[in-house]
Design a protein around this motif. Structure first.
Motif, PDB file in Angstrom:
ATOM      1  N   ARG A 225      -7.837  34.736   0.806  1.00 28.08           N
ATOM      2  CA  ARG A 225      -6.584  34.158   0.346  1.00 28.08           C
ATOM      3  C   ARG A 225      -5.569  34.235   1.471  1.00 28.08           C
ATOM      4  O   ARG A 225      -5.408  35.276   2.093  1.00 28.08           O
ATOM      5  CB  ARG A 225      -6.067  34.920  -0.884  1.00 28.08           C
ATOM      6  CG  ARG A 225      -4.907  34.208  -1.563  1.00 28.08           C
ATOM      7  CD  ARG A 225      -4.716  34.765  -2.965  1.00 28.08           C
ATOM      8  NE  ARG A 225      -3.753  33.968  -3.709  1.00 28.08           N
ATOM      9  CZ  ARG A 225      -3.713  33.888  -5.019  1.00 28.08           C
ATOM     10  NH1 ARG A 225      -4.594  34.544  -5.725  1.00 28.08           N
ATOM     11  NH2 ARG A 225      -2.804  33.155  -5.621  1.00 28.08           N
TER      12      ARG A 225
ATOM     13  N   LEU B 227      -2.524  34.434   1.614  1.00 31.44           N
ATOM     14  CA  LEU B 227      -1.280  35.168   1.418  1.00 31.44           C
ATOM     15  C   LEU B 227      -1.285  36.388   2.319  1.00 31.44           C
ATOM     16  O   LEU B 227      -2.328  36.981   2.560  1.00 31.44           O
ATOM     17  CB  LEU B 227      -1.137  35.619  -0.035  1.00 31.44           C
ATOM     18  CG  LEU B 227      -0.926  34.503  -1.070  1.00 31.44           C
ATOM     19  CD1 LEU B 227      -0.973  35.111  -2.459  1.00 31.44           C
ATOM     20  CD2 LEU B 227       0.393  33.798  -0.844  1.00 31.44           C
TER      21      LEU B 227
ATOM     22  N   GLU C  93       3.179  39.849   0.611  1.00 34.95           N
ATOM     23  CA  GLU C  93       3.516  39.068  -0.566  1.00 34.95           C
ATOM     24  C   GLU C  93       2.809  39.625  -1.798  1.00 34.95           C
ATOM     25  O   GLU C  93       1.683  40.093  -1.725  1.00 34.95           O
ATOM     26  CB  GLU C  93       3.102  37.606  -0.347  1.00 34.95           C
ATOM     27  CG  GLU C  93       3.835  36.947   0.817  1.00 34.95           C
ATOM     28  CD  GLU C  93       3.272  35.576   1.129  1.00 34.95           C
ATOM     29  OE1 GLU C  93       2.143  35.292   0.671  1.00 34.95           O
ATOM     30  OE2 GLU C  93       3.942  34.815   1.823  1.00 34.95           O
TER      31      GLU C  93
ATOM     32  N   GLN D 109       0.647  39.756  -5.042  1.00 34.11           N
ATOM     33  CA  GLN D 109      -0.517  38.998  -5.460  1.00 34.11           C
ATOM     34  C   GLN D 109      -0.995  39.486  -6.814  1.00 34.11           C
ATOM     35  O   GLN D 109      -0.908  40.683  -7.117  1.00 34.11           O
ATOM     36  CB  GLN D 109      -1.633  39.152  -4.421  1.00 34.11           C
ATOM     37  CG  GLN D 109      -1.231  38.655  -3.046  1.00 34.11           C
ATOM     38  CD  GLN D 109      -2.422  38.521  -2.132  1.00 34.11           C
ATOM     39  OE1 GLN D 109      -3.493  38.120  -2.568  1.00 34.11           O
ATOM     40  NE2 GLN D 109      -2.245  38.847  -0.869  1.00 34.11           N
TER      41      GLN D 109
ATOM     42  N   SER E 112      -7.156  42.972  -6.507  1.00 41.09           N
ATOM     43  CA  SER E 112      -6.343  41.798  -6.203  1.00 41.09           C
ATOM     44  C   SER E 112      -7.221  40.792  -5.466  1.00 41.09           C
ATOM     45  O   SER E 112      -8.384  41.094  -5.153  1.00 41.09           O
ATOM     46  CB  SER E 112      -5.140  42.197  -5.343  1.00 41.09           C
ATOM     47  OG  SER E 112      -5.526  42.367  -3.991  1.00 41.09           O
TER      48      SER E 112
ATOM     49  N   HIS F 139       1.025  44.833  -1.780  1.00 39.03           N
ATOM     50  CA  HIS F 139       1.030  43.473  -2.320  1.00 39.03           C
ATOM     51  C   HIS F 139       0.583  43.431  -3.783  1.00 39.03           C
ATOM     52  O   HIS F 139       0.732  42.406  -4.449  1.00 39.03           O
ATOM     53  CB  HIS F 139       0.085  42.588  -1.499  1.00 39.03           C
ATOM     54  CG  HIS F 139      -1.326  43.092  -1.521  1.00 39.03           C
ATOM     55  ND1 HIS F 139      -1.828  43.936  -0.560  1.00 39.03           N
ATOM     56  CD2 HIS F 139      -2.334  42.889  -2.407  1.00 39.03           C
ATOM     57  CE1 HIS F 139      -3.091  44.217  -0.842  1.00 39.03           C
ATOM     58  NE2 HIS F 139      -3.420  43.608  -1.957  1.00 39.03           N
TER      59      HIS F 139
END
Length: 739
Positions: free
Chosen positions: A612, A614, A618, A620, A639, A714
């Motif tokens: 991912r 991200l 950030e 998640q 995650s 995150h």
């Protein structure tokens, strides 16, 4: 000037009037001194002189002053005797009485007479005081404070020792308290305030145990208050009834009191069990039926039974939930809603012979089987295999068994991959329970050397391993885990960093190390790290596990992973809809590597592990699993780019021990009763102890969550699910997980 110049030729003695020669210093007749020193000039003066011939001092005035001083000292001696300072008084009189000066003869005679009288007074007073003190101590020791005070009160304070002084002080306080209570009791009885009167009688009986008058009054008041409590109980005013019952004096507490107290406590506890529970369960329904049985006239209890019968049939919040919502909140401090995993959505269940009510007990086994068919996020293996065997063990299989060997039993699931179908098929779910959890008796980390092989043997009689790979779990107690974030570097560099992390953070020698690692895929656009998990065990522990399973006949095991890894794999697969990752672009180096890897495969490109894009800064979406077993509780956070977990030594067997201890049941019967508190005679007393244990677990899990989020900042938990079995205990969700 000489003495002869200041006196006459014949020096007369003031004491006996004898005429002495002018050179005599003492009277030749009586031996009395004829001279003394002048106070002012220190020159010699006769005892009968009126003025000093050397300095002119008024010797008569000086003599009168000394007589007055003697009289004053006599007064001090008398005053000291009056306040019983006998020794000081006698010392003063002794000094005055020793004087031989004829001029102070009167005071000396008075002092000697007074000394004799004061000695007699002293002896008499001390004898009386000693007798009283001894008697008072004996009386006080037997609880007769009033007579002790009566004996000590006349004794002068100076004649008391420290112990008798304390007896007098505490005795007076006792009598003051007794008098105040008696006065208040009369006022309470006059006002017909029987609750107040009951409390006062109880206090009076504490001060005067066995007092027949107060015991009779306590019985009478107890009967009145019991009747009042029964009325309050019938009106379902449980708090008021309990408060009133608590005022009964001890002397009034008999069998009727004990029975009513238990009825009130049970009804009060039952009435408090429904408002805050998050889910309508059969356990809650049984409690409602017990409530209705305890209070047949209670409309509230009857309504609860009716409401719960309807609620348990209602639609669930989601297809995964085991139970419908009830009156309490489902929000959890972990994050999102908390629920018990009843059904799963990621597998095709159409081939199961019988429906499974609660898949929560199969979560570990499902994670193992998912890895067996090659659908797991973490694909490592603690069993060290080389060459062709390693490729087989890591490759995909069309049929796999996941076998979870736990503390209370063995659970196995079979998953199959059919050609042309993307969704795996769940073929079988089988469980074999031990006769008792292997951690019973406090043996948390060991045990099972007989129970596990026997259960495995029974399991193998029910299932067929032909053509399937077999994956099993290693207990969390036999494994260690470390988590960190690598820099955003390519795989070759990441491999070197992983080796450094393993050497620095895993406390196991390399030669004895069995290791599973997983890291998030490389994203060239990311400026932050790649989460890493390292799960390790000793090869000795791995072999010991394999030997134990082999003793039961399970010898064809392709894979072994820590059970928390199996849980993480299950969560990542089951909740892929929430964790749905995006594919980052591959860099040239990765594309070239994949081209070589897929060469000769009819152009079919192998799917790269999804990542991912991200950054780890950030938030998640994260799934939390709380696995509650007989011996331990594990929190797993998953995650899209990371995994974190930890295990606590706290589980369902702790609750079994509480129930057994409080009810005097055997552990086997306590195991059954803990999930059905409605069947226990005094559920409130048992549940008080259970609540303390659950509250302690809550505190530990809160700290674990903080640690997990500090490791991977995150993580944003959006759903929390309970798996295992021990969470089915009444009140677990409300006390441990709900906000």
């Amino acid at each position: 000037m000489s003495v002869s110049e200041s006196t006459s030729t014949a020096l007369q003695c003031g004491a006996c009037q004898h005429a002495n020669t002018d050179s005599a210093q003492f009277c030749a007749s009586c031996g009395h001194s004829l001279y003394e020193a002048c106070q002012t000039c220190n020159g010699p003066v006769t005892l009968t002189q009126k003025f000093c011939v050397s300095c002119g001092m008024d010797l008569v005035a000086w003599l009168n002053q000394r007589i007055q001083d003697q009289e004053k000292r006599l007064g001090e001696a008398v005053a000291a005797a009056k306040i019983h300072e006998y020794e000081r008084s006698l010392a003063i009189l002794q000094r005055i009485g020793e004087s031989k000066d004829f001029r102070f003869q009167k005071q000396a005679d008075t002092a000697r007479q007074a000394k004799g009288k004061i000695e007699q007074l002293r002896d008499r007073m001390l004898g009386d005081a000693t007798s009283r003190i001894e008697q008072a101590k004996t009386l006080y020791a037997t609880g007769n404070q009033a007579q002790a005070v009566s004996l000590l009160s006349p004794v002068p304070e100076r004649l008391l020792d420290d112990e008798s002084r304390q007896i007098l002080k505490s005795g007076k306080m006792y009598l003051d308290q007794l008098g105040a209570l008696q006065s208040e009791l009369q006022e309470a009885l006059a006002a017909k305030d029987y609750v107040m009167a009951s409390g006062l009688v109880g206090q009076l009986l504490e001060l005067q145990p066995g007092n027949a008058k107060y015991e009779t009054l306590a019985t009478q008041l107890g009967e009145k208050l019991l009747r009042r409590c029964e009325k309050l109980y019938a009106r379902q005013e449980y708090s008021a009834a309990s408060d009133t019952l608590a005022t009964l004096p001890q002397a009034a507490r008999g069998k009727a009191y004990d029975k009513l107290q238990q009825q009130i406590e049970t009804a009060r506890w039952l009435s408090d069990q429904f408002a805050d529970e998050p889910y309508a369960t059969n356990i809650l329904g049984r409690l409602a039926m017990r409530f209705a049985k305890e209070i047949p006239s209670s409309g509230q209890a009857a309504d609860l039974v009716k409401q719960l019968k309807e609620a348990v049939k209602a639609k669930r919040h989601s297809r995964r939930d085991a139970s419908p919502d009830w009156k309490g909140s489902q929000k959890t401090w972990v994050g999102g809603r908390v629920g018990v995993l009843g059904q799963i959505q990621s597998l095709d269940l159409s081939s199961l012979e019988e429906p499974i009510a609660h898949f929560s007990q199969y979560a570990v086994a499902l994670g193992l089987a998912i890895q067996g068919v090659g659908r797991a996020r973490v694909d490592g293996n603690l069993i060290t295999k080389k060459g062709m065997f390693a490729k087989i063990a890591k490759g995909k299989s069309k049929l796999a068994w996941g076998i979870d060997v736990g503390s209370s039993g063995v659970r196995a699931v079979q998953i199959q991959i059919e050609k042309g179908k993307d969704q795996p098929i769940l073929m079988k779910c089988v469980h074999v329970d031990y006769s008792a959890p292997i951690n019973r008796g406090g043996n948390v980390r060991g045990g099972g050397t007989q129970e596990i092989p026997a259960a495995i043997k029974t399991l193998l009689e029910q299932i067929d391993l032909t053509g399937a790979t077999v994956w099993c779990n290693l207990s969390s107690f036999d494994a260690v885990a470390r988590f960190c974030e690598l820099p955003p570097v390519k795989d070759k560099d990441a491999d070197r960093l992983v080796d450094l992390e393993v050497r620095g953070r895993i406390p196991i020698d390399k030669e004895d190390l069995a290791l599973v690692t997983w890291r998030h895929g490389f994203d060239k656009e990311s400026k932050t790290g790649r989460p890493l998990i390292m799960a390790a065990a000793t090869k000795i522990a791995v072999q010991r596990r394999l030997d134990l399973l082999g003793t039961g006949g399970l010898t064809t095991i392709e894979g072994l992973v820590p059970e928390a890894i199996a849980l993480a794999n299950f969560a990542a697969f089951e909740f892929a809809d929430l964790l749905s990752p995006e594919e980052p672009e591959e860099d040239d180096e990765d594309l070239e590597a994949n081209d070589k890897k897929n060469k000769g495969k009819k152009g079919k490109k192998e799917k790269k592990e999804s990542t991912r894009s991200l950054t780890s800064e950030e938030k998640q979406p994260t799934i939390a699993l709380i696995d509650v077993g007989a011996a331990k509780t594990t929190m797993v956070l998953v995650s899209p780019i990371s995994i974190w977990y930890w295990t606590q030594e706290a589980g369902g067997e702790d609750i079994t021990s509480i129930v057994a201890r409080e009810t005097k049941l055997t552990s086997e019967k306590a195991e059954q009763s803990k999930r059905n508190l409605s069947a226990i005679e005094c559920p409130n007393r048992v549940d008080d102890q259970i609540e303390q244990k659950q509250t302690a677990l809550r505190m530990r899990l809160i700290k674990l969550l903080e640690e997990g989020k500090n490791t991977f900042r995150h993580m944003d938990v959006q759903q929390t699910w309970c798996v295992g079995q021990a969470h089915l205990q009444h009140g677990f969700l409300r006390r441990v997980l709900v906000k």
